[in-house]
Scaffold this motif. Structure first.
Motif, PDB file in Angstrom:
ATOM      1  N   ALA A 245      -5.937  -0.452  18.146  1.00 29.96           N
ATOM      2  CA  ALA A 245      -5.981  -1.845  17.709  1.00 29.96           C
ATOM      3  C   ALA A 245      -4.873  -2.595  18.445  1.00 29.96           C
ATOM      4  N   ARG A 246      -5.126  -3.871  18.718  1.00 30.15           N
ATOM      5  CA  ARG A 246      -4.091  -4.705  19.346  1.00 30.15           C
ATOM      6  C   ARG A 246      -4.010  -6.032  18.595  1.00 30.15           C
TER       7      ARG A 246
ATOM      8  N   THR B  34       7.982  -0.815  15.524  1.00 25.18           N
ATOM      9  CA  THR B  34       8.083   0.516  14.921  1.00 25.18           C
ATOM     10  C   THR B  34       6.763   1.257  15.032  1.00 25.18           C
ATOM     11  N   VAL B  35       5.670   0.591  14.680  1.00 29.47           N
ATOM     12  CA  VAL B  35       4.354   1.215  14.738  1.00 29.47           C
ATOM     13  C   VAL B  35       3.998   1.553  16.178  1.00 29.47           C
ATOM     14  N   THR B  36       4.275   0.633  17.110  1.00 30.98           N
ATOM     15  CA  THR B  36       3.947   0.856  18.511  1.00 30.98           C
ATOM     16  C   THR B  36       4.708   2.053  19.064  1.00 30.98           C
ATOM     17  N   SER B  37       5.928   2.266  18.592  1.00 29.27           N
ATOM     18  CA  SER B  37       6.725   3.379  19.110  1.00 29.27           C
ATOM     19  C   SER B  37       6.136   4.731  18.743  1.00 29.27           C
ATOM     20  N   LEU B  38       5.173   4.748  17.831  1.00 23.78           N
ATOM     21  CA  LEU B  38       4.526   6.016  17.485  1.00 23.78           C
ATOM     22  C   LEU B  38       3.653   6.528  18.620  1.00 23.78           C
TER      23      LEU B  38
ATOM     24  N   LYS C 170      -0.824   4.952   8.027  1.00 28.49           N
ATOM     25  CA  LYS C 170      -0.069   4.991   6.774  1.00 28.49           C
ATOM     26  C   LYS C 170       0.918   3.828   6.730  1.00 28.49           C
ATOM     27  N   ILE C 171       1.616   3.586   7.816  1.00 25.78           N
ATOM     28  CA  ILE C 171       2.569   2.470   7.897  1.00 25.78           C
ATOM     29  C   ILE C 171       1.845   1.135   7.731  1.00 25.78           C
ATOM     30  N   LEU C 172       0.651   1.027   8.317  1.00 24.80           N
ATOM     31  CA  LEU C 172      -0.127  -0.216   8.247  1.00 24.80           C
ATOM     32  C   LEU C 172      -0.858  -0.385   6.912  1.00 24.80           C
ATOM     33  N   ARG C 173      -0.701   0.608   6.020  1.00 22.41           N
ATOM     34  CA  ARG C 173      -1.386   0.610   4.724  1.00 22.41           C
ATOM     35  C   ARG C 173      -2.903   0.600   4.898  1.00 22.41           C
ATOM     36  N   LEU C 174      -3.353   1.393   5.851  1.00 24.56           N
ATOM     37  CA  LEU C 174      -4.784   1.589   6.082  1.00 24.56           C
ATOM     38  C   LEU C 174      -5.124   3.005   5.648  1.00 24.56           C
ATOM     39  N   ARG C 175      -5.993   3.106   4.651  1.00 26.07           N
ATOM     40  CA  ARG C 175      -6.364   4.410   4.104  1.00 26.07           C
ATOM     41  C   ARG C 175      -7.850   4.664   4.326  1.00 26.07           C
TER      42      ARG C 175
ATOM     43  N   TYR D 273      -2.307  -4.588   7.426  1.00 23.76           N
ATOM     44  CA  TYR D 273      -1.417  -5.568   8.037  1.00 23.76           C
ATOM     45  C   TYR D 273      -1.997  -6.197   9.305  1.00 23.76           C
ATOM     46  N   LEU D 274      -3.168  -5.758   9.729  1.00 26.26           N
ATOM     47  CA  LEU D 274      -3.765  -6.307  10.947  1.00 26.26           C
ATOM     48  C   LEU D 274      -4.497  -7.613  10.623  1.00 26.26           C
ATOM     49  N   PRO D 275      -4.143  -8.708  11.303  1.00 26.88           N
ATOM     50  CA  PRO D 275      -4.764  -9.999  11.005  1.00 26.88           C
ATOM     51  C   PRO D 275      -6.095 -10.175  11.731  1.00 26.88           C
ATOM     52  N   PRO D 276      -6.878 -11.185  11.315  1.00 23.41           N
ATOM     53  CA  PRO D 276      -8.096 -11.523  12.072  1.00 23.41           C
ATOM     54  C   PRO D 276      -7.724 -11.797  13.536  1.00 23.41           C
TER      55      PRO D 276
END
Length: 163
Positions: free
Chosen positions: A115-116, A14-18, A49-54, A90-93
């Motif tokens: 980010a990948r 979903t995020v990638t489709s942005l 916003k989707i990733l909860r990064l503010r 939501y991005l992991p190490p």
């Protein structure tokens, strides 16, 4: 309910489709050699916003994937690949961050545009590398367009535009 891994994969699709789009090219340069203001693309704002990064959220990053754990490090103007050392929303190490380095001003400036995650596609973000008191303090590099940094790690901060 689907397993957590499947939910995260769907989330990343979903995020990638942005979409992707900002690469740091075409940025105006100030008289001191640092990059000028730059808007964060609307698609990146939606993704964050989707990733909860503010704006203001932070993590730790290894500045140059090719110089991990070294000290000091030498950086050059141009593209950079960095590695997250801690969770970032939501991005992991081990998520890779892609951006641009400028060494021309009083400090090194690193802006991240993508980010990948380890099991995903590149996604748009807007973030900067900085230390606690502001910029990445530099020492002159061995040639123009380069600089030396005392540390290989830095904080990385989400922004809603680049100033």
């Amino acid at each position: 309910m689907p397993p957590m891994k499947e939910m995260f994969s769907l989330f990343l699709v979903t995020v990638t489709s942005l979409g992707l789009g900002c690469t740091g090219t075409g940025v105006s340069i100030r008289p001191d050699g640092s990059p000028g203001p730059q808007a964060c693309p609307e698609k990146a704002l939606e993704t964050m916003k989707i990733l909860r990064l503010r704006p203001g959220d932070s993590s730790t990053v290894e500045l140059d994937a090719n110089q991990s754990g070294q000290s000091p490090i030498s950086v050059n103007d141009g593209p950079v690949e960095s590695i997250l050392k801690e969770d970032f929303g939501y991005l992991p190490p081990v998520t890779r961050l892609y951006g641009q380095i400028w060494t021309g001003g009083p400090n090194v400036v690193i802006r991240y545009y993508e980010a990948r995650p380890p099991d995903g596609e590149r996604i748009l973000i807007c973030a900067v590398a900085r230390l606690g008191r502001g910029g990445l303090l530099k020492k002159p590099g061995p040639r123009p367009g380069s600089a030396v940094l005392d540390f290989s790690r830095s904080g990385v901060y989400i922004v809603d535009d680049f100033r």
